[in-house]
Write a protein that holds these residues in place. Structure first.
Motif, mmCIF file in Angstrom:
data_model
loop_
_atom_site.group_PDB
_atom_site.id
_atom_site.type_symbol
_atom_site.label_atom_id
_atom_site.label_comp_id
_atom_site.label_asym_id
_atom_site.label_seq_id
_atom_site.Cartn_x
_atom_site.Cartn_y
_atom_site.Cartn_z
ATOM 1 N N SER A 230 0.819 -1.215 0.000
ATOM 2 C CA SER A 230 0.000 0.000 0.000
ATOM 3 C C SER A 230 0.846 1.255 0.000
ATOM 4 O O SER A 230 0.351 2.330 -0.246
ATOM 5 C CB SER A 230 -0.899 0.008 1.222
ATOM 6 O OG SER A 230 -0.108 0.117 2.359
ATOM 7 N N ARG A 233 0.881 3.181 -3.130
ATOM 8 C CA ARG A 233 -0.385 3.758 -3.542
ATOM 9 C C ARG A 233 -0.282 5.245 -3.342
ATOM 10 O O ARG A 233 0.446 5.725 -2.514
ATOM 11 C CB ARG A 233 -1.422 3.115 -2.615
ATOM 12 C CG ARG A 233 -2.667 3.826 -2.428
ATOM 13 C CD ARG A 233 -3.511 3.102 -1.395
ATOM 14 N NE ARG A 233 -3.793 1.720 -1.640
ATOM 15 C CZ ARG A 233 -4.483 1.280 -2.673
ATOM 16 N NH1 ARG A 233 -4.949 2.116 -3.566
ATOM 17 N NH2 ARG A 233 -4.723 0.018 -2.796
ATOM 18 N N SER A 1244 -5.480 6.455 6.306
ATOM 19 C CA SER A 1244 -4.327 5.958 5.531
ATOM 20 C C SER A 1244 -3.124 5.760 6.429
ATOM 21 O O SER A 1244 -2.361 4.814 6.273
ATOM 22 C CB SER A 1244 -3.968 6.885 4.367
ATOM 23 O OG SER A 1244 -4.829 7.959 4.277
ATOM 24 N N GLU A 1247 -3.666 2.657 8.491
ATOM 25 C CA GLU A 1247 -3.526 1.442 7.685
ATOM 26 C C GLU A 1247 -2.053 1.159 7.411
ATOM 27 O O GLU A 1247 -1.604 0.020 7.480
ATOM 28 C CB GLU A 1247 -4.286 1.627 6.367
ATOM 29 C CG GLU A 1247 -4.490 0.334 5.621
ATOM 30 C CD GLU A 1247 -5.535 0.466 4.512
ATOM 31 O OE1 GLU A 1247 -6.103 -0.567 4.152
ATOM 32 O OE2 GLU A 1247 -5.769 1.580 4.018
ATOM 33 N N GLU A 1471 -17.569 -4.157 -1.340
ATOM 34 C CA GLU A 1471 -16.105 -4.249 -1.402
ATOM 35 C C GLU A 1471 -15.551 -5.134 -0.286
ATOM 36 O O GLU A 1471 -14.602 -5.891 -0.495
ATOM 37 C CB GLU A 1471 -15.503 -2.843 -1.325
ATOM 38 C CG GLU A 1471 -15.744 -2.063 -2.607
ATOM 39 C CD GLU A 1471 -15.645 -0.547 -2.451
ATOM 40 O OE1 GLU A 1471 -15.869 0.148 -3.453
ATOM 41 O OE2 GLU A 1471 -15.377 -0.059 -1.339
ATOM 42 N N SER A 1475 -13.216 -8.337 -0.981
ATOM 43 C CA SER A 1475 -11.830 -8.421 -0.487
ATOM 44 C C SER A 1475 -11.571 -9.718 0.271
ATOM 45 O O SER A 1475 -10.445 -10.183 0.340
ATOM 46 C CB SER A 1475 -11.520 -7.234 0.427
ATOM 47 O OG SER A 1475 -11.635 -6.055 -0.319
ATOM 48 N N GLU A 1483 -7.018 -4.662 -2.893
ATOM 49 C CA GLU A 1483 -7.986 -3.580 -2.676
ATOM 50 C C GLU A 1483 -9.065 -3.777 -3.709
ATOM 51 O O GLU A 1483 -8.870 -4.465 -4.703
ATOM 52 C CB GLU A 1483 -7.254 -2.233 -2.862
ATOM 53 C CG GLU A 1483 -8.076 -1.008 -2.532
ATOM 54 C CD GLU A 1483 -8.635 -1.024 -1.114
ATOM 55 O OE1 GLU A 1483 -9.734 -1.588 -0.932
ATOM 56 O OE2 GLU A 1483 -7.991 -0.473 -0.216
ATOM 57 N N CYS A 1484 -10.208 -3.163 -3.471
ATOM 58 C CA CYS A 1484 -11.308 -3.385 -4.388
ATOM 59 C C CYS A 1484 -12.189 -2.153 -4.383
ATOM 60 O O CYS A 1484 -12.296 -1.470 -3.362
ATOM 61 C CB CYS A 1484 -12.055 -4.624 -3.908
ATOM 62 S SG CYS A 1484 -13.757 -4.619 -4.327
ATOM 63 N N GLU A 1498 -7.720 -5.052 -7.223
ATOM 64 C CA GLU A 1498 -6.261 -4.964 -7.397
ATOM 65 C C GLU A 1498 -5.668 -6.321 -7.049
ATOM 66 O O GLU A 1498 -5.935 -6.861 -5.979
ATOM 67 C CB GLU A 1498 -5.685 -3.912 -6.461
ATOM 68 C CG GLU A 1498 -6.054 -2.512 -6.859
ATOM 69 C CD GLU A 1498 -5.408 -1.456 -5.969
ATOM 70 O OE1 GLU A 1498 -5.572 -0.277 -6.271
ATOM 71 O OE2 GLU A 1498 -4.747 -1.816 -4.968
ATOM 72 N N ILE A 1538 -6.914 6.867 -4.418
ATOM 73 C CA ILE A 1538 -7.307 7.077 -3.027
ATOM 74 C C ILE A 1538 -6.897 8.491 -2.656
ATOM 75 O O ILE A 1538 -5.801 8.929 -2.998
ATOM 76 C CB ILE A 1538 -6.604 6.022 -2.144
ATOM 77 C CG1 ILE A 1538 -7.322 4.701 -2.365
ATOM 78 C CG2 ILE A 1538 -6.611 6.428 -0.690
ATOM 79 C CD1 ILE A 1538 -6.985 3.622 -1.426
ATOM 80 N N LYS A 1544 -11.565 5.944 -1.171
ATOM 81 C CA LYS A 1544 -11.468 5.569 -2.589
ATOM 82 C C LYS A 1544 -12.240 6.567 -3.431
ATOM 83 O O LYS A 1544 -13.338 6.965 -3.058
ATOM 84 C CB LYS A 1544 -12.095 4.192 -2.794
ATOM 85 C CG LYS A 1544 -11.387 3.102 -2.057
ATOM 86 C CD LYS A 1544 -12.160 1.808 -2.138
ATOM 87 C CE LYS A 1544 -11.645 0.853 -1.090
ATOM 88 N NZ LYS A 1544 -12.520 -0.240 -0.840
#
Length: 1567
Positions: A230, A233, A1244, A1247, A1471, A1475, A1483-1484, A1498, A1538, A1544
Motif C-alpha cells: 500500500s 499507492r 491511511s 492502515e 467491497e 476483499s 484492494e477493491c 487490485e 485514493i 477511494k
C-alpha cells in the motif's frame, strides 16, 4: 483417419508413420509442447515433403469417401479447416472419445446454425498481452490503436482491419462484433485527466498521454521503507473531479470541462463493449421471472415453480427384475484360494498372467505353479517373519495397503493372493502421495504397505533415507515383496483355506463426487459369487486367453483379470496404460497374436485402436467371442462401439461379440450383454428425449432430433441377481416403468459396506425399496449402484448416467457426461484437448450452477478460444435447455489428473472454488443462468411526514435527534468576549506569551526541522501580508491560493492572508513525479476560486512554470505567483480587521469521493465557534501537546493543523503523513517520545502502521516505544467508521501499552467539517450490529453479534458542543424516529455559510445549507444537509449532562450509494465481501455504469491468478448481496485512486475505466 493430410501420411514408410503416431500421442497427452511437436515432426517429414504435398489435395476427396465412419475421428468436425496440416489429433486422457457421436455432432451443428441466424455480439474479454503469453496468433490482433482518446483515423484503421479479419475467420461474425476488437490490450496512459483544457487542446494532450504511461498516478514506491504494497499507492492525491463543480451555474464558463456524458469521453472502447453487453443482456432469458409475493421485510429468493407442461411418469410401479438362476457347477471351488491351490498344484505349468514390456512385447509369463508358490512364501513371510513370535506385526483380519505400479501386474497378483492366503485384507491403492488416499488408509487402520523394490526406490525420501510421510497419511511400514526378500515356508506350514464366508476378502477404493476416498469392503463369499456369476454370464471355459487393457487393481480389470481368471484357469494378457500410450494398437495385436477369446476394454481403447489401425493391415479379431466394453454404461459409448465395429468388421470382428457392461464399486457387475448367437438380430437402441430425461422421464424422442440421446443396452441382470430402480433422492421409492432412477441390485455378489463408515453404509448397502405409500416391498436388502437408468423391454438394462455426474439445476437433472459430449461436438480441434474437459456444479445462491473447465491448446488464439466458448454456451443452451454459469479454459497440462490419465473432477472443482485453477480464458454467464433473484423492489408511494410523526408518537418512539453540550452554559475565559477573530487571538498571544512554542514540524528521522512561537508566527504573517499588498497589489476580499507542502510555512501564509484581509484557499501542491495527474486539480481550484494570486515556495513556483507543467495545463494563464522563501523585513502599516464576524475567513476546497469539487465558505464566526467547540471537547489549553499526522488542506485536518493551536494555545507537533513512507515508526515513536495524550491521524496513516508494523511489535518494544500515555487517538474522517481497521490497530499495539478505549473517529462533512469528535470525557463509543438486508431497504434492524449478513457499526465519536443533529427522510424532509435510517441534518454555529461558486446557485445553496423540516419543528430551525445516511439511537449510557446518551451512527454518503434492483447499496459493503474472497485481492472498488455493477480488484499476486478472481467475485456478490456483477476488472496494485483522507475515489476510477486508462490485467464481461 478422416483428415485429408492423413491420407498423404499413409504413403510414408512404416517406421516414420509409427514415430509420427507416437509424437501425436505425446502431444495429446501433453508430454511435449506444441513447438517441440512441430519441430520434431518437420524433421521426420523433411525427406518426404515434396511428394506428400503433391499427394495431399488430390487425396482429399478420396479419403473422405473411403472412410465408413468419419465420426470416429476427433478431427472429422473440422476436417476441412485443418486440411493443409499433417495434423492428426489423438486424444489424451480417459474421458474422450466415449463422447463421440455422429448424431450428436450433427445435432450440435444444427443447433448452432439456428443460433447463427439470430446474430449476437458478445463483448470479448480484454486481456493484457503479458498475462498469458501463450498465443503465437498475434497476426489476428491488429496493433493497439486505442489511445486515451481515439482519433477518427484510428477507428477507421480498426474498421479496415476488422473487415480483413471478417474474411479470414469464417462464421466468427455471429459472435464477435469485431469493430470493437481493435486491440486485445487496453492501452493506457494511466492519465487521470478527465477534463481537457478546452479550445482544441484536448487532442494534443491525449497524444502526449498516449505515449507516456504514468505509473499508478503515484509517487515511485520508496524502497527503503518496510511497508507493504500500500505504500506505493498514491498516499495523498486528490484527483480531479469528473467534470462536476457543485453549484456551478449552467451558463458559466465550462472551459475546464470536456463536454462528455457524465464526464466520460464518448468514443471509448470500453463503453462500446459495455453497450454490447447491455444489448446481449436485453435478450429474453429462459425461463421468465415469475410474479410472486414480496414480503416487506425479508427478500425472498424466487423458487422455480414446476412447469405445468413438464412430462410426468405415467407407467405402473416397476417390479424387481430377476436374473437367471446361478447354475450349480459341481467342480466350482468352495473358495477362490482353493481354486488357486488346485491349479497351482495340479496344473503348475499352465500360464496364468503375461506382462508386457514398454514396447508391447511379452516380457514375463507367470504360471499357476509360480503364482501358488510365491503367494505361499509371501503369506508365510507376512504372518511369521515381520515381527517376533510373541508380537507379530500382522494378524489375520488386518488391512494391508498394496502399492504397485500399473505396469507390474505379476507382482500385484502375487501380493493380492499372498494376502488372501495369509487372511489379511489387501487394499490396492493408486500411486503414493494423494491426501485423500491417506484418509482411506487412516479409516481402514492400515499400518503396513507392500510394494516392489523398484517402486520403493522411486518414493521420495528424507535426508536420513526414510520414506517421506505423505500429507494426511498414517505412519506406514513398507515391505518389499520381491521374491529374493521372501522366506520359503517350511514343509509342514499350510495356509488356512476355509469355505468362503461373510468375512472381508479385500477393500476396493472409490472416489466420491466430493473427492473423498472410501473403501468398499468385499466379503469372501461375495468375491466368490461374483466370479461364479461372471463365469456363467461370460461363459468362460478353462484355458481360454483373455486380453485385459483395464486397471488390474480395481473394478472389471481386477474382477476378470485377477479373480475370475484364477477361478477358471484362464490366461490373462495384461496391457498397461503406459504401453497403450506408446502403441495404441497393442491390445489388438495381442488379441491377434494369442487368438484371445475375450478382451476387456474401455471406449478410449476402441478409439485409440481406430486411430492407429492403418498401421496394421493384417490383424485379425476373428477369435474374439466377447469384446467387453466396461464403460458401455456411458450413454456415449454407443457411437464408439459402432465406429469400431464398422472399421474392424473387415478384420473378422463379429457384430455379436460386442458386449457392453455396467459396473460400480458398490454393486460390482450390474449387468452385461451376453455374447450373441451369430446371425441373430442385434439388440435395439433407445432414442430418448433429452428434455424428458432432464425431468427423469423416459420418452422416445419425437420432437427435435437435436436433443435426442441414443443409448445401447448393457444386457441383462447378472445370474443370481435381482434389480430394481428407485428414486435417486429421498426414500428408496420404486420408480414407475417409464421413470429414470438409481439402479439397485440384490445378490450375494456385491460390496458389504464402506469400511469404517457405518452411517453412509446403511444408506447404500442396506436399502429396502418402498412403494408409493411408503411401505417396504419385501425384506431383501439392495445395494445402490450409483448408476441412473431403467429396465427396458425384454428386461434389458439401460444406463443413462451416473449419480456422481448428476447436475440438478432448477429442479431439472442433467448428466455431466452429456454436457461434455455436447461441448466436444462443437468443432474444437484448434482450441481444446478433447479428452480434458471437466463438468461439475457449484452451489451459488440457492441453486446448482454448471461449470465447464477445459484445457486449451497452446496454439489456440484468443479469437478461436472465445469463439469456441461462445459456441459451446449456445450448444448446451439449445440441446440441454440449461445455462452454463462459468466456462473456463486453463493452459495445457494444468488440470489435476487421475492416475490413469483422466481428469480429476473433484480436485478441479476444489481448485475452482479456492481460486487456484489459473484459467487463461473465462466466460461467466450469471445474467442468463441466475433466474431465482428476488423481484426488484418497487418503492411504495411514500407515507407523508405528518403521518410518520404521528405514527412514531403513537408507537411511543421519540424523534431521532441528538445534540452536544450547550455552549451557553459553559463559561469560557475572556478570550471569547475579547477576541472575535483568530487574528486578534494571535496578536494577543504574540504580546502575552511571545516565546510560547505553538508548532513543531518533524521530518522522517523524527528531528524537529522548524518551530514557530507565537511571536515568530505573528512576525512572519505580517511580512507575508505586506508582500501581498506591495507585490500582489491585492485588496481586502481577494482570494489567494496557498500552495505549500505540509508544514509551518502553510500556517504563516494563512495568517498572512488574514492580516491582509485576503481570503486564503489551501491547495495540495502538485506532485513532481505525476504532474499530469495532479496539476489539473490545482489548475481547476485556481480557476474556480478566481484566485488573484498564488503564494508558494521557490521550488513549487519553478515547477508551476516548468516545461512538464506546460504539457499538462496552460501555464501562461496562472495568476501572479509570489514565493515566500525570502521575505523583505517590512512592517505592515495596519492589520486588517473584518467589519463583522460573518465575513469570510477562508475557503475550504475538497474533491469528494464521487469526484465533485466543492468549495465551502467559512466565516470568522464559524472559525471561532469551531475552535471553541474543539477546545472544550478535547480540553485543550496552553500546557498541552498534541501530535497531528494528517493532511492539512481541507476539512478538520486543516483546522487542527492551522487553527486550533492559535486559538487554544496548545503545542501542535506536526508530522507530514508522507514522511511515514520512509519511516513507518515516525508517528508512534513521536507519540511515545513526547508522551502525547491526544493524537490525530487519518485512516491511511493507521492502515500504513497496521500493515507495515503489524509483525514488528517486538521491534517497537525493543526501541522503547510505549503508547500507554495515549488517552485519545482520533481518526479524522468523513465516512462510516472502519471498525475492522481501528480494531486491528488497537489489538496490534495493545502490547506496547495502547489502551483499548483510546481509538475513536470523528465525523464531518462538506457542510460542517466537525460534527462529532470523541474528546476526553463522556462515555466510550458504542457499537451495534445491523442487518445488511434491511439497510438496503433503508431500514435499521439491530441483530445479535454473529448473525448472518450482519454489519458492525461504531458510533462516530461524541457530538461537539453547540451541535444539533436530526435524522430526516431525504425525500419527504420529515423527521424520523429513533433507530430509523435517514439523512443526517446538522445545526451549529460552525456550519459553513454556503458553497463558494462563481455564480451563486441559490437552489443548491438553500437546499444544502438553509433548509427546514417539512413538519414538526415549531422553531423553524435552519438545518444543513450533510448528505450522509445514518441513525440516532438512545443508549443506556449517561452523557455529561446526566441525560441518557444519544449515539449517532454514520452508514455512508448518499451520493455514493448504488441504486440497484430498487435497493440501496453502500459500495463499501460489497467491497468488504469481495476483499475476503481471495488472498491476492489487495484492494477493491465498485461503481455502476448504466445499471451494470462494475467491480475493480487490485491483484497483488502473480498475473496468472487474475482470472481466478472473476468467478469468486461474481459468486460472493451474488451470495451476499443478491446482485449480478456485470464487469470484473483486474488491475495492478495502486490503481484504485485514493485521496488524502484514505477514501477511494470511485467516480474517478469509473471515468478512467470508461476512458480506457486503467491498463487492466483482465476485463471480464459477465453475460
Amino acid at each position: 483417419m478422416a483428415e485429408p493430410a492423413a491420407a498423404g501420411v499413409s504413403s510414408l514408410p512404416r517406421e516414420v508413420r509409427e514415430q509420427l503416431a507416437e509424437l501425436e500421442l505425446e502431444l495429446s497427452e501433453g508430454d511435449i509442447t506444441q513447438k517441440g511437436y512441430e519441430k520434431k515432426r518437420a524433421k521426420l517429414l523433411a525427406p518426404y515433403v515434396p511428394q506428400t504435398q503433391g499427394v495431399d489435395p488430390a487425396l482429399q476427396k478420396e479419403s473422405r469417401t473411403q472412410m465408413p465412419a468419419p465420426s470416429a475421428t476427433p478431427a472429422s468436425a473440422s476436417s476441412s479447416s485443418s486440411s493443409s496440416k499433417f495434423h492428426r489429433a489423438r486424444s489424451g486422457g480417459a474421458r474422450d472419445e466415449r463422447y463421440r457421436s455422429d448424431i450428436h455432432t450433427e445435432a450440435v451443428q444444427a443447433a448452432l446454425a439456428k443460433h447463427k441466424e439470430q446474430k449476437m455480439a458478445l463483448p470479448m474479454p480484454t486481456k493484457r498481452r503479458s498475462t498469458f503469453v501463450q498465443s503465437p496468433a498475434d497476426a489476428c490482433t491488429p496493433p493497439d490503436t486505442s489511445s486515451a482518446s481515439e482519433d477518427e483515423g484510428s477507428l477507421r484503421r480498426q474498421a479496415a482491419l476488422s473487415a480483413a479479419l471478417h474474411q479470414s475467420l469464417q462464421n466468427a461474425e455471429s459472435w464477435i462484433n469485431r469493430s470493437i476488437q481493435g486491440s486485445s490490450t487496453s492501452s493506457s496512459a494511466s492519465s487521470t485527466l478527465s477534463h481537457g483544457e478546452g479550445k482544441g487542446t484536448s487532442g494534443s494532450l491525449a497524444d502526449v498521454f498516449a505515449n507516456t504511461r504514468i505509473e499508478n498516478f503515484s509517487v515511485p514506491p520508496d524502497v527503503t521503507a518496510t511497508t507493504s504494497s500500500s505504500s506505493a499507492r498514491p498516499a495523498a492525491i486528490d484527483l480531479p473531479p469528473s467534470g462536476i463543480v457543485k453549484g456551478m451555474h449552467k451558463g458559466s464558463n465550462r472551459s475546464s470541462l470536456m463536454d462528455t456524458a457524465d464526464g466520460v469521453p464518448v468514443s471509448s472502447r470500453v463503453s462500446t463493449k459495455i453497450q454490447q453487453l447491455l444489448n446481449t443482456l436485453k435478450r429474453p432469458k429462459r425461463p421468465p421471472l415469475k410474479e410472486f409475493f414480496v414480503d416487506d421485510f425479508e427478500e425472498i429468493v424466487e423458487v422455480p415453480q414446476p412447469d405445468p407442461n413438464q412430462p410426468k411418469p405415467e407407467g405402473r410401479q416397476m417390479t424387481p427384475v430377476k436374473g437367471e438362476p446361478l447354475g450349480v457347477v459341481c467342480n466350482w471351488p468352495p473358495a477362490l484360494e482353493a481354486a488357486l491351490q488346485r491349479w497351482g498344484t495340479t496344473q503348475a505349468k499352465c500360464p496364468c498372467l503375461t506382462a508386457l514390456d514398454v514396447t508391447g512385447k511379452p516380457v514375463y509369463t507367470l504360471t499357476y505353479g509360480k503364482l501358488w508358490s510365491r503367494s505361499l512364501k509371501l503369506a508365510y513371510t507376512l504372518l511369521n517373519k515381520l515381527g517376533t513370535k510373541n508380537e507379530p506385526v500382522l494378524k489375520p483380519g488386518d488391512r494391508v495397503a498394496l502399492v504397485y505400479p500399473n505396469n507390474d501386474p505379476v507382482m500385484f497378483m502375487v501380493a493380492f493372493y499372498g494376502c488372501l492366503l495369509a487372511e489379511v485384507i489387501p487394499v490396492p491403492i493408486e500411486d503414493a502421495g494423494g491426501q485423500q488416499i491417506g484418509f482411506l488408509l487412516g479409516s481402514c487402520g492400515i499400518a503396513l504397505a507392500l510394494t516392489t523394490e523398484v517402486c520403493l526406490k522411486g518414493l521420495p525420501k528424507t535426508q536420513n533415507g526414510e520414506i517421506v510421510q505423505f500429507k494426511g497419511w498414517p505412519r506406514l511400514k513398507w515391505v518389499v515383496t520381491d521374491s529374493k526378500y521372501l522366506s520359503k515356508s517350511p514343509k509342514d506350514w499350510q495356509p488356512n483355506i476355509s469355505a468362503a464366508g461373510t468375512e472381508p476378502a479385500y477393500i476396493e477404493y472409490k472416489t466420491s463426487k466430493e473427492g473423498s476416498v472410501m473403501g468398499v469392503t468385499v466379503s469372501r463369499i461375495a468375491m466368490l459369487s461374483h466370479c461364479q456369476a461372471l463365469s456363467q454370464a461370460c461363459n468362460y471355459s478353462e484355458g481360454e486367453t483373455i486380453v485385459n487393457v483395464l486397471d488390474f487393481k480395481k473394478d472389471a480389470g481386477l474382477w476378470h483379470g485377477i479373480l475370475t481368471n484364477v477361478m477358471n484357469k484362464l490366461h490373462t494378457i495384461s496391457v498397461p496404460y503406459s504401453v497403450m500410450k506408446t502403441c495404441p494398437l497393442s491390445w489388438v495385436q495381442r488379441v491377434h497374436a494369442h487368438k484371445a477369446k475375450v478382451a476387456l476394454v474401455k471406449c478410449r481403447d476402441l478409439h485409440w485402436a481406430m486411430m492407429a489401425h492403418r498401421d496394421q493391415r493384417d490383424v485379425s479379431l476373428s477369435s474374439l467371442r466377447m469384446l467387453i466394453v466396461t464403460d458401455g454404461a456411458n450413454p456415449w459409448s454407443v457411437s464408439s462401439c459402432d465406429a469400431f465395429l464398422s472399421l474392424f468388421q473387415s478384420h473378422g470382428l463379429k457384430p455379436e461379440a460386442i458386449c457392453p457392461c455396467a459396473t460400480s464399486p458398490e454393486a460390482m457387475t450390474i449387468a452385461i450383454r451376453r455374447p450373441g448367437v451369430p446371425g441373430a438380430p442385434l439388440p435395439g437402441r433407445a432414442i430418448l428425449s433429452m428434455n424428458g430425461l432432464s425431468f427423469g422421464v423416459i420418452r422416445v424422442n419425437t420432437e427435435d432430433k437435436n436433443s435426442a440421446l441414443t443409448v445401447q443396452d448393457v444386457g441383462h441382470v447378472m445370474p443370481g441377481g435381482m434389480m430394481c430402480i428407485v428414486k435417486p433422492d429421498g426414500p428408496p421409492q420404486l420408480c414407475k416403468t417409464d421413470e429414470i432412477g438409481e439402479i439397485c441390485v440384490s445378490s450375494r455378489a456385491g460390496g458389504m459396506m464402506y469400511y469404517g463408515l457405518a452411517g453412509v453404509t446403511k444408506n447404500t448397502f442396506e436399502v429396502i425399496p418402498v412403494n408409493s405409500a411408503g411401505s417396504p416391498v419385501g425384506d431383501v436388502p439392495f445395494v445402490r449402484s450409483g448408476l441412473l437408468g431403467f429396465v427396458g423391454p425384454g428386461s434389458l438394462v439401460f444406463v443413462v448416467g451416473k449419480m456422481d455426474g448428476l447436475l440438478t439445476v432448477s429442479g431439472r437433472r442433467h448428466n455431466a457426461d452429456d454436457i461434455v459430449a455436447t461441448g466436444l461436438a462443437v468443432e474444437s480441434i484448434k482450441t481444446v484437448y478433447r479428452g480434458r474437459i471437466a463438468v461439475f456444479s457449484v452451489s451459488v445462491f440457492y441453486d446448482e450452477r454448471i461449470v465447464v473447465v477445459a484445457e486449451q491448446r497452446p496454439d489456440a488464439s484468443e479469437e478461436d478460444s472465445f469463439q469456441w466458448m461462445s459456441r459451446v454456451l449456445q450448444a448446451i443452451d439449445s440441446i440441454h435447455q440449461v445455462g452454463v454459469y462459468c466456462l473456463a479454459l486453463v493452459p495445457a497440462n494444468t488440470l489435476p489428473k487421475t492416475p490413469l490419465g483422466g481428469i480429476h473432477i473433484s480436485q478441479t472443482k476444489q481448485h475452482f472454488l479456492e481460486g487456484s485453477l489459473h484459467p487463461c480464458n473465462i466466460l461467466m454467464c450469471p445474467h442468463t443462468c441466475v433466474t431465482n433473484l428476488p423481484k426488484p423492489r418497487q418503492k411504495q408511494p411514500g407515507v407523508g411526514p405528518a403521518s410518520v410523526m404521528v405514527g412514531n408518537l403513537v408507537a411511543g418512539k421519540r424523534i431521532a435527534q441528538a445534540s452536544g453540550r450547550d455552549l451557553g452554559q459553559i463559561e469560557d475565559n475572556d478570550l471569547v468576549k475579547k477576541h472575535q477573530f483568530l487574528t486578534e487571538v494571535l496578536q494577543w498571544r504574540a504580546q502575552a506569551t511571545p516565546d510560547h512554542p505553538l508548532f513543531l514540524l518533524l521530518n522522517a528521522k523524527g528531528t524537529t526541522v522548524c518551530t514557530a512561537t507565537c511571536l515568530q508566527l505573528h512576525k512572519k504573517a505580517e511580512r507575508i501580508a505586506s508582500v501581498l499588498c506591495d507585490k500582489g497589489h491585492l485588496n481586502a476580499g481577494d482570494n489567494v491560493v496557498l500552495l505549500y507542502p505540509p508544514g509551518i510555512e502553510l500556517i504563516t501564509a494563512f495568517y498572512g492572508c488574514l492580516y491582509a484581509g485576503c481570503i486564503p484557499v489551501t491547495v495540495r501542491p502538485p506532485h513532481a513525479q505525476s504532474l499530469t495527474a495532479t496539476l489539473p486539480t490545482v489548475r481547476m481550484i485556481v480557476e474556480v476560486s478566481k484566485a488573484a494570486c498564488i503564494l508558494t515556495t521557490q521550488t513549487l513556483m519553478r515547477l508551476l512554470k516548468s516545461r512538464e507543467a506546460a504539457a499538462a495545463v496552460d501555464v501562461k494563464t496562472w495568476p501572479t505567483i509570489i514565493d515566500t522563501d525570502d521575505l523583505p523585513r517590512k512592517r505592515l502599516s495596519q492589520i486588517y480587521k473584518p467589519p463583522t464576524p460573518e465575513m469570510l475567513a477562508y475557503l475550504d476546497f475538497s474533491v469528494s469521493t464521487t469526484g465533485m469539487l466543492t468549495g465551502v465558505k467559512m466565516s470568522h464566526a464559524a472559525v471561532s465557534g469551531l475552535c471553541r467547540a474543539i477546545k472544550l471537547q478535547c480540553e485543550l489549553y496552553s500546557s498541552r501537546q498534541i501530535a497531528i499526522c494528517l493532511d492539512p488542506y481541507c476539512g478538520l485536518g486543516f483546522v487542527l493543523w492551522c487553527l486550533c493551536s492559535v486559538y487554544s494555545g496548545h503545542q501542535s507537533i506536526l508530522i507530514p503523513p508522507m514522511e511515514l513512507e520512509s519511516n513507518l515508526f515516525l508517528w508512534l515513536s513521536t507519540v511515545s517520545q513526547y508522551k502525547i495524550r491526544d493524537t490525530f491521524c487519518s485512516y491511511s496513516v493507521m492502515e500504513l502502521c497496521t500493515k507495515g508494523l503489524g509483525n514488528q511489535v517486538e521491534m517497537l518494544k525493543a526501541r522503547g516505544i510505549n503508547l500507554s500515555c495515549v488517552r485519545t487517538c482520533v481518526v479524522v474522517a468523513e465516512e462510516r467508521p472502519r471498525v475492522s481497521l481501528t480494531h486491528s490497530f488497537s489489538k496490534l499495539f495493545k502490547d506496547i501499552g495502547l489502551s483499548s478505549r483510546a481509538v475513536s473517529t470523528t465525523f464531518g462533512s462538506r457542510v460542517n467539517v466537525a460534527i462529532c469528535l470523541q474528546g476526553t470525557s463522556g462515555p466510550d463509543p458504542t457499537t451495534v450490529y445491523v442487518d445488511l438486508k434491511s439497510l438496503r431497504h433503508d431500514r435499521v434492524r439491530l441483530v445479535e453479534r454473529g448473525a448472518p449478513q450482519s454489519l458492525l457499526l461504531s458510533e462516530s465519536g461524541k457530538i461537539l458542543p453547540g451541535v444539533k443533529v436530526v435524522i430526516v427522510n431525504p425525500e419527504t424532509k420529515g423527521p424520523l424516529g429513533d433507530s430509523h435510517l435517514g439523512e443526517i441534518w446538522v445545526n451549529s454555529p460552525h456550519t459553513a455559510s454556503g458553497y463558494y461558486t462563481i455564480y451563486d446557485n441559490e437552489t443548491l445553496q438553500a437546499d444544502h445549507f438553509n433548509t427546514r423540516l417539512s413538519f414538526g419543528d415549531a422553531a423553524q430551525t435552519l438545518w444543513a444537509r450533510t448528505g450522509y445516511l445514518g441513525f440516532v439511537r438512545r443508549t443506556e449510557l449517561t452523557a455529561a449532562s446526566g441525560e441518557r446518551h444519544d449515539a449517532l451512527y454514520v452508514v455512508g454518503a448518499l451520493d455514493e450509494t448504488l441504486e440497484l434492483r430498487g435497493l440501496r447499496y453502500h459500495p463499501i459493503d460489497i467491497e468488504t465481501s469481495v476483499s475476503r474472497t481471495h488472498r491476492s485481492i489487495a484492494e477493491c472498488a465498485v461503481f455502476t455504469w448504466t445499471n451494470l455493477l462494475v467491480v475493480v480488484v487490485e491483484l497483488c499476486g502473480c498475473e496468472q491468478e487474475a482470472l481466478d478472481l472473476v468467478p469468486l467475485v461474481t459468486n460472493v456478490v451474488l451470495e451476499e448481496h443478491y446482485l449480478i456483477v456485470g464487469v470484473v476488472v483486474v488491475v495492478d496494485p495502486g490503481v484504485i485512486p485514493i485521496n488524502s483522507r484514505g477514501e477511494k475515489q470511485r467516480m474517478h476510477l469509473r471515468d478512467s475505466f470508461l476512458a480506457d486508462q486503467l491498463d487492466p490485467i483482465y476485463v471480464a464481461y459477465n453475460m
